[in-house]
Design a protein around this motif. Structure first.
Motif: not given
Length: 250
Positions: A221-245
């Motif tokens: 559940v933890f890995m699933w939620v984090v993965s889906m959040y960072e793919m679909w929700i996080l990009p809309k909240k960040l003011p600029f693209p995430d450049r971390r590798n």
């Protein structure tokens, strides 16, 4: 170009999300299946410690057939017929009494599923197979535990390898926590399967089965939620693209 979940292109996000969604549905169906198999071992719906003990160690106060009739097979026949079979078992399970009183019940209630063409369940068209299940219920056999153990070790390891690979591309989780989440399923998988064998030998280990299964579920559940959040929700909240590798963070 930084490699992380939020910066992936749409096709790869859809690929990862489709996989995670199907695996989540499969996990949910597996939980339902457990409720209708192990969860009915004591005759009551819902998974309990008693269910686990009966499934692996057995209910040694009665026969295999009696345990099934009072457990997962309880809805398959009316009480009068179940009690008649149980009494036949307790009276010695003679073939003469079977032919006279019990065989018609099996033919009406059981043979449609328990026949020579069925796979993985006993053939109740043969008296010998029924007679063998009138002995004391000692739970899962070592043969069945060996078969299920190797299936789970291979299958679940592959599932969590791909879930872990996707989750490994996340950047919003501290590296130590990410590492713990990735290795946790394998540790709990080994605990889960080892606990089956220990419970087969001693019912006091039944609680470890619950801990192993719960640990697997929490990691998933933890890995699933984090993965889906960072793919679909996080990009809309960040003011600029995430450049971390994600592959080089330490």
């Amino acid at each position: 170009m930084p490699l992380n979940l939020s910066s992936l292109g749409l096709p790869i996000k859809l690929l990862f999300s489709g996989y995670l969604t199907v695996i989540a549905i499969g996990y949910a169906v597996a939980m339902v299946q457990i409720l209708f198999t192990h969860g009915m071992a004591d005759g009551k719906f819902g998974l309990s410690i008693e269910d686990i003990v009966y499934s692996y160690y057995g209910n040694r106060s009665g026969s295999v057939l009696e345990s099934q009739l009072n457990g997962s097979m309880k809805p398959m026949a009316p009480d009068e017929e179940r009690f008649k079979i149980i009494q036949w078992v307790r009276d010695g399970a003679s073939e003469k009494s079977y032919e006279k009183d019990i065989k018609p019940i099996f033919e009406q209630r059981c043979i449609s599923c328990h026949n020579a063409e069925a796979s993985g369940i006993p053939d109740f068209t043969q008296f010998e197979n029924i007679k063998a299940r009138t002995a004391s219920d000692e739970g899962a056999t070592f043969q069945s535990l060996t078969r299920v153990s190797h299936i789970h070790l291979f299958g679940i390891s592959f599932i969590f390898m791909f879930v872990g690979l996707i989750f490994g591309l996340s950047t919003g989780v501290p590296v130590k926590l990410k590492s713990a989440a990735i290795i946790m399923p394998y540790a709990f998988l080994l605990l889960d399967i080892t606990s089956w064998w220990l419970t087969k030998l001693n019912p006091n280990f039944a609680l470890l089965v619950v801990l192993g299964g719960a640990g697997l579920a929490m990691a998933f559940v933890f890995m699933w939620v984090v993965s889906m959040y960072e793919m679909w929700i996080l990009p809309k909240k960040l003011p600029f693209p995430d450049r971390r590798n994600a592959l080089t963070r330490s």
